[in-house]
Design a protein around this motif. Structure first.
Motif, short mmCIF file in Angstrom:
data_model
loop_
_atom_site.label_atom_id
_atom_site.label_comp_id
_atom_site.label_asym_id
_atom_site.label_seq_id
_atom_site.Cartn_x
_atom_site.Cartn_y
_atom_site.Cartn_z
N LEU A 127 7.62 -15.56 -2.66
CA LEU A 127 7.21 -14.82 -1.30
C LEU A 127 6.04 -15.77 -0.65
O LEU A 127 5.37 -16.38 -1.07
N PRO A 128 6.26 -15.55 0.76
CA PRO A 128 5.36 -16.17 1.64
C PRO A 128 3.87 -15.53 1.36
O PRO A 128 3.97 -14.45 1.08
N SER A 129 2.85 -16.46 1.81
CA SER A 129 1.50 -15.72 1.28
C SER A 129 1.17 -14.50 1.66
O SER A 129 0.53 -13.52 1.22
N TYR A 130 1.54 -14.07 3.30
CA TYR A 130 1.28 -12.95 3.97
C TYR A 130 2.04 -11.82 3.24
O TYR A 130 1.49 -10.68 2.80
N LEU A 131 3.18 -12.03 2.42
CA LEU A 131 3.83 -10.85 1.72
C LEU A 131 3.16 -10.67 0.55
O LEU A 131 2.89 -9.60 0.05
N ASP A 132 2.63 -11.92 -0.18
CA ASP A 132 2.10 -11.72 -1.27
C ASP A 132 0.94 -10.81 -1.31
O ASP A 132 0.55 -10.04 -2.12
N GLN A 133 0.07 -11.22 -0.20
CA GLN A 133 -1.10 -10.58 -0.19
C GLN A 133 -0.99 -9.10 0.21
O GLN A 133 -1.50 -7.89 -0.03
N PHE A 134 0.09 -8.89 1.09
CA PHE A 134 0.56 -7.21 1.69
C PHE A 134 0.96 -6.60 0.02
O PHE A 134 0.21 -5.46 -0.08
N GLU A 149 -0.57 -2.02 -3.20
CA GLU A 149 -0.68 -1.50 -4.67
C GLU A 149 -2.02 -1.07 -4.98
O GLU A 149 -2.28 -0.08 -5.43
N ASN A 150 -2.90 -2.01 -4.47
CA ASN A 150 -4.42 -1.49 -4.56
C ASN A 150 -4.83 -0.12 -3.90
O ASN A 150 -5.29 0.82 -4.31
N GLU A 151 -4.22 0.02 -2.68
CA GLU A 151 -4.69 0.76 -1.75
C GLU A 151 -3.93 2.49 -2.00
O GLU A 151 -4.37 3.49 -2.07
N THR A 152 -2.50 2.26 -2.51
CA THR A 152 -1.81 3.33 -2.88
C THR A 152 -1.65 3.78 -4.21
O THR A 152 -1.27 4.82 -4.41
N GLY A 153 -1.84 2.69 -5.21
CA GLY A 153 -1.65 2.83 -6.34
C GLY A 153 -0.19 2.82 -6.83
O GLY A 153 0.26 3.21 -7.98
N LEU A 154 0.75 2.62 -5.99
CA LEU A 154 2.22 2.72 -5.97
C LEU A 154 2.58 1.26 -6.53
O LEU A 154 2.25 0.16 -5.60
N LEU A 155 3.16 1.02 -7.54
CA LEU A 155 3.75 -0.36 -7.56
C LEU A 155 5.16 -0.67 -6.92
O LEU A 155 6.08 0.26 -6.90
#
Ligand SMILES: *Cc1c(COP(=O)(O)O)cnc(C)c1O
Length: 324
Positions: free
Chosen positions: A256-263, A268-274
């Motif tokens: 993954l490019p870093s922007y996607l890795d960060q996204f 996941e942190n914000e929504t709790g959805l994996l």
């Protein structure tokens, strides 16, 4: 629309559709509803459950005891097939792209533990996967089997995926604006679109760098499914569909490019959805980008199908790709 009422349909109606609070879309007055097909089965997660369902029915009805299919080392499809075979009492054979490594991927390790016979072939040989002669050679080795194409991408796969479209419309009673799904072969999207009523649109997010003639395949598959329906099933002309490309993040299964890795982390942190890194991550990334471009008008209710594949998270080293 006549309700198709079988076991798969019943299962599909039990899948929760959850409203997710996520600033990336909520700030544009959009509602995001996530259909949790990642929860439909513990090992046949997501869309592969639907794509395999009628394939395995057909195999059993035609008296086959063995089912063979194709995939890579992290294949959600082979993983689901191995689990389904064990559950339904079918011997499964997985033809895997590449040489057998010293250390199997977690995906293949599980598949093998569930009884799947793994057959490794070179990349060149693997390209022949839909060639009749190659299948004949495989029958020499394994005896007769029911063959399912890579990813479960055949008519039975589209038929299974159509159930997702039916179920969404029934569960939400028509109160939604569109349905989003990630696209590999586009088989799932073709099915979902066909299962929706005429007034609705399915939006596919291609995870492939070059979508090639993916759109042609989707159109053909959607139509042949609709044409195959018996006359007494009034399906109308099905929903429409649209294919969005440009959110593949560098290509199928690539690091993954870093922007996607960060996204990925912040989603996941914000929504709790994996999310799985190969498919659903890219769909949600695409949804956030379209929202920011005002693609949807305020008040729209977007349904996103979580197609599962979370088993692939185990093998996905952030330094490496899952494409091998
Ligand atoms: C296989 C897969 C897809 C792609 O499905 P297609 O029918 O090939 O478009 C999407 N999401 C996940 C998690 C998958 O495993």
């Amino acid at each position: 629309m006549t309700k198709i009422d079988d076991e798969l349909h019943q299962r599909a109606l039990q899948v929760p559709i959850q409203k997710i609070s996520w600033n990336a879309v909520n700030r544009y007055q959009l509602d995001l509803l996530v259909r949790r097909d990642d929860l439909i089965d513990s090992s046949q997660s997501g869309n592969k459950f639907y794509k395999l369902f009628y394939n395995l029915d057909a195999a059993k009805k035609s008296g086959f005891t063995q089912v063979l299919s194709f995939g890579g080392a992290f294949s959600n499809h082979l993983y689901a097939l191995a689990a389904a075979g064990r559950e339904r009492g079918l011997t499964t054979i997985g033809v895997v792209r590449g040489e057998r490594p010293a250390c199997l991927s977690p995906t293949l390790r599980d598949a093998e533990a569930w009884g799947m016979k793994l057959h490794f072939v070179s990349r060149d040989t693997y390209r022949l996967k839909s060639d009749a002669r190659f299948l004949a050679d495989l029958r020499q080795i394994f005896g007769d089997f029911y063959a399912i194409p890579e990813g479960g991408a055949n008519e039975a796969g589209v038929r299974g995926s159509a159930v997702i479209g039916h179920a969404i419309d029934q569960q939400l009673n028509g109160h939604y604006s569109c349905v989003c799904a990630p696209c590999g072969t586009g088989n799932t999207l073709a099915g979902i679109a066909a299962g929706l009523p005429e007034s609705k649109t399915a939006i596919g997010f291609s995870v492939l760098k070059g979508a090639g003639d993916l759109g042609v395949t989707i159109a053909k598959n959607r139509q042949s499914y609709l044409d195959s329906l018996p006359d007494d099933v009034d399906q109308g002309s099905g929903g429409s569909w649209r294919l969005i490309s440009g959110y593949h993040g560098g290509g199928y299964g690539k690091k993954l490019p870093s922007y996607l890795d960060q996204f990925w982390r912040s989603f996941e942190n914000e929504t709790g959805l994996l999310l799985d890194p190969v498919y659903s991550l890219k769909m949600f990334w695409g949804i956030s980008q379209l929202a920011a471009q005002h693609y949807w008008s305020p008040g729209s209710r977007i349904v996103a199908v979580h197609t599962g594949g979370l088993q692939g998270r185990r093998g996905f080293n952030r330094e490496k790709s899952n494409a091998n």
